[in-house]
Design a protein around this motif. Structure first.
Motif, PDB file in Angstrom:
ATOM      1  N   ILE A  75       0.868  -1.183   0.000  1.00 56.18           N
ATOM      2  CA  ILE A  75       0.000   0.000   0.000  1.00 56.18           C
ATOM      3  C   ILE A  75       0.905   1.234   0.000  1.00 56.18           C
ATOM      4  O   ILE A  75       1.274   1.750   1.057  1.00 56.18           O
ATOM      5  N   ALA A  78       0.901   4.526   2.595  1.00 52.19           N
ATOM      6  CA  ALA A  78      -0.257   4.226   3.453  1.00 52.19           C
ATOM      7  C   ALA A  78      -0.350   5.235   4.587  1.00 52.19           C
ATOM      8  O   ALA A  78       0.568   5.360   5.393  1.00 52.19           O
ATOM      9  N   SER A  93      -4.063   6.817   0.464  1.00 50.09           N
ATOM     10  CA  SER A  93      -2.736   6.913  -0.135  1.00 50.09           C
ATOM     11  C   SER A  93      -2.665   8.221  -0.912  1.00 50.09           C
ATOM     12  O   SER A  93      -2.966   8.265  -2.112  1.00 50.09           O
ATOM     13  N   TRP A 100      -7.721   2.697  -0.558  1.00 44.62           N
ATOM     14  CA  TRP A 100      -7.701   1.241  -0.652  1.00 44.62           C
ATOM     15  C   TRP A 100      -8.726   0.623   0.289  1.00 44.62           C
ATOM     16  O   TRP A 100      -9.010   1.177   1.365  1.00 44.62           O
ATOM     17  N   GLN A 115      -6.840  -7.191  -1.055  1.00 42.19           N
ATOM     18  CA  GLN A 115      -6.867  -5.724  -1.046  1.00 42.19           C
ATOM     19  C   GLN A 115      -7.122  -5.234  -2.462  1.00 42.19           C
ATOM     20  O   GLN A 115      -6.737  -5.869  -3.434  1.00 42.19           O
ATOM     21  N   LYS A 117      -8.222  -1.349  -4.864  1.00 36.04           N
ATOM     22  CA  LYS A 117      -8.439   0.095  -4.892  1.00 36.04           C
ATOM     23  C   LYS A 117      -9.941   0.368  -4.904  1.00 36.04           C
ATOM     24  O   LYS A 117     -10.657  -0.126  -5.774  1.00 36.04           O
ATOM     25  N   SER A 392      -0.514   1.926  10.358  1.00 35.12           N
ATOM     26  CA  SER A 392      -0.079   2.158   8.979  1.00 35.12           C
ATOM     27  C   SER A 392       1.343   2.706   8.962  1.00 35.12           C
ATOM     28  O   SER A 392       1.774   3.396   9.893  1.00 35.12           O
TER      29      SER A 392
END
Length: 509
Positions: A75, A78, A93, A100, A115, A117, A392
Motif C-alpha cells: 500500500i 499508506a 494513499s 484502498w 486488497q 483500490k 499504517s
C-alpha cells in the motif's frame, strides 16, 4: 526554555527556499546536512523496503504478551485508517490519489483477505470518515463524499465535493475529516509555513461544517498542524495531535497533544509549548500568549505525532482484545523527526490519563529506528473489530497488526516454540566445531562486557536467556547482521554470524 539566538530569517517564509534546497541536498547525501548556525537536517528518506515477518519479529518490539505481524503490504504511502462496520479496513494513499479497501480477515489467520483500490483519481486524499452510509474523504482543497455499502465494500456514484476551496499549497497539505458526536464534520487544516501570520484564517485550525458541507465555522485556532483528532470515550472531549515548529534546535519546541475546545487558541505562531513566546513572532503578543491554551501533554521535539485513537473495546468476542487496563488509553503514532541531528520518534506510544488529569507517555511499538537508521514510519493507529491495534506505515507501505494473547498471527505456523530445537539439524561434530568458532568470536568482540555478570556494571548488564525458544540459527544471525540498540554494529561475515548464532543458541538455551 527560551532560545536566545537563531540563524537570521529562519522563522520567515524567506527560509523556505533555502531549507528546500538543503533538504534536496540532504536526501542526495544520505539524508544528513548541516544548516547555518549548527542546525541540521537528518532526513529518513521517502520510502524503505517492506519488512518480512522474520525481520519484523526481530526488529520491532511490543510489550510482553503482545504480538505484531504484517497484516497487509504493497500500500504505497499508506496513511490514515478507517474500519468499516463490516470489518474491512480503508487506507488513504495521498501520493497515488487512492483509497484502498483491505479485506477483513475471515479465516482468523491474522492476515488481510485481499486488497483492492476503492477510489482513484483523488487529489491527495488523506482523512477518511464514515457516517449515515457516506464515505467522506478529505482532499487537500476539498471534502468529498460518496455512497458506501459496507456489507459489499463498494461505492456507488462518483464522489461529490461538498466542501471546496480549502486553502492549497504551503508546507502542510494533508487534511483530516471526522464526524463528531454532534453529527457535524470536523476538518483540520495545517499551516502554510513553519512560522508566519496566515492570510487565510482557516489555516492552522480545525473547521466545522454541517454533514452536507454547509455552514463553515472556525472551531479552534493556533494549531500548527493538527494531523489527527478524536473524541475521548466517556468524556466526549476532543483531543488532537499537533506538530511543533522547526529550526529552533534539537530539543525545542515540544510537539503537542491538545484538548481542543470550541473557540480555543493554542498558541501558534506566537507561542510554543506552555505559552513560551516564539523567538520570531512572540514579541508584542503577550496578551494573546497569555490567553493561549497549553498542551494537555508535550511530546519530545520533532517526534511528529500524526494519527491517534482511543482504545475502545469492541462489542462481543474480540479474540485479540487488549487487557482491561488499556481501555481508554490513547495510542499515538510518532512519524519521526527530520530537523534534528539525531533522529527521534518512529514509534507508537500509549498515553495514560491519571485521575489528577496528568498524562503519562509509554512506548508501545518500538524498533523502527535503530542506530539512526529508519526501518518504518508509523502514521496512523486504529482498533479493529477483533480488538487488535492496526498501524499504517507510509515508509514501507505496510499495515501492521498488534494483537494480545495467543490470537492468530500471520506467521504462527513458522514461529519457534519452546519445544523446537534450532540446533537439531547439526550433527555432533559440526555442532562442536561451529560452536567453538562462535565462542572465539564472542571473546574477540568482547561480548562479555555487556552479557556476563561481573563484567558489566549496573544497567549495562544485558542477560541472555532462553534464546532457543525465540530464535532459529537464521533469525538470530539476521539479528546480528543489524543488531538492535544498544548492541554495537559489527563487521562479521555471514559465516561468522552463523557461527556466533550457533554458539549463543547452544550456550544460552
Amino acid at each position: 526554555m527560551m532560545h536566545a539566538w537563531r540563524p537570521p530569517g529562519f522563522g520567515s517564509r524567506s527560509a523556505v527556499a533555502l531549507v528546500g534546497l538543503t533538504c534536496t541536498m540532504a536526501v542526495a547525501q544520505c539524508g544528513y546536512a548541516r544548516l547555518p548556525g549548527g542546525l541540521t537536517i537528518n532526513f529518513p528518506g521517502f520510502s524503505g523496503n517492506p519488512m518480512p515477518e522474520s525481520e519484523l519479529r526481530q526488529r520491532v518490539a511490543v510489550p510482553e504478551g503482545f504480538f505484531i505481524n504484517v497484516y497487509a503490504t504493497g500500500i504505497e504511502n499508506a496513511r490514515l485508517l478507517r474500519f468499516t462496520p463490516a470489518g474491512d479496513l480503508l487506507v488513504s494513499s495521498p501520493r497515488t490519489g487512492t483509497v484502498w479497501l483491505i479485506g477483513r480477515d475471515t479465516d482468523g489467520d491474522g492476515l488481510a483477505d485481499g486488497q483492492r483500490k476503492l477510489l482513484t483519481g483523488l487529489h491527495q486524499p488523506h482523512g477518511l470518515a464514515l457516517h449515515d452510509g457516506w464515505l467522506y474523504v478529505a482532499e487537500t482543497t476539498a471534502v468529498a463524499r460518496v455512497r458506501f455499502d459496507a456489507a459489499g465494500g463498494t461505492v456507488s456514484g462518483t464522489p461529490e465535493r461538498i466542501v471546496t476551496g480549502l486553502p492549497d499549497g504551503g508546507n502542510h497539505w494533508t487534511r483530516t475529516v471526522d464526524v463528531g458526536p454532534d453529527g457535524k464534520l470536523y476538518v483540520s487544516v495545517g499551516s502554510s509555513c513553519n512560522v508566519c501570520i496566515e492570510a487565510d484564517k482557516r489555516r492552522a485550525a480545525i473547521l466545522r461544517y454541517e454533514a452536507d458541507g454547509s455552514g463553515e465555522q472556525i472551531f479552534a485556532t493556533g494549531l500548527r498542524n493538527a494531523v489527527d483528532f478524536e473524541w475521548q470515550p466517556g468524556t466526549g472531549a476532543l483531543y488532537a495531535t499537533d506538530n511543533g515548529r522547526d529550526l529552533l534546535g534539537d530539543d525545542f519546541p515540544p510537539c503537542e497533544f491538545n484538548r481542543v475546545i470550541e473557540g480555543g487558541f493554542y498558541g501558534w505562531p506566537f507561542a510554543n509549548g506552555n505559552r513560551i513566546p516564539d523567538p520570531d513572532l512572540g514579541a508584542g503578543r503577550e496578551a494573546q500568549i497569555a490567553a493561549s491554551l497549553p498542551p494537555a501533554h508535550g511530546f519530545a521535539a520533532h517526534t511528529a505525532p500524526l494519527g491517534m485513537t482511543f482504545y475502545r473495546r469492541p462489542a462481543g468476542t474480540a479474540v485479540a482484545a487488549f487487557p482491561p487496563e488499556y481501555d481508554g488509553v490513547a495510542f499515538v503514532a510518532l512519524h519521526g523527526s527530520w530537523n534534528r541531528s539525531r533522529k527521534i520518534g518512529y514509534e507508537v506510544v500509549a498515553l495514560r490519563f491519571a485521575p489528577d488529569g496528568s498524562i503519562g507517555e509509554h512506548p508501545f511499538v518500538t524498533g523502527f529506528l535503530r542506530n539512526d537508521r529508519v526501518y518504518g514510519r508509523p502514521v496512523d493507529v486504529a482498533v479493529g473489530p477483533d480488538g487488535a491495534l492496526y498501524v499504517s506505515d507510509d515508509f514501507t507501505g505496510q499495515i501492521y497488526r498488534v494483537a494480545h494473547g495467543t490470537a492468530a498471527r500471520g506467521d504462527a505456523a513458522s514461529a519457534v516454540t519452546p519445544h523446537d530445537d534450532p540446533l537439531a539439524g547439526l550433527d555432533a561434530t559440526a555442532l562442536e566445531q561451529t560452536a567453538a568458532r562462535g565462542a572465539a568470536l564472542w571473546r574477540a568482540n568482547d561480548c562479555e562486557r555487556c552479557h556476563i555478570v561481573g563484567q558489566a556494571a549496573g544497567d549495562a548488564y544485558k542477560p541472555l536467556q532462553a534464546l532457543a525458544a525465540r530464535y532459529t540459527i537464521a533469525s538470530l544471525a539476521a539479528l546480528l547482521r543489524t543488531p538492535p540498540s544498544p548492541m554495537p554494529t559489527n563487521q562479521l561475515t555471514a559465516e561468522q554470524r552463523h557461527d556466533l548464532a550457533v554458539y549463543l543458541l547452544r550456550t544460552y538455551r
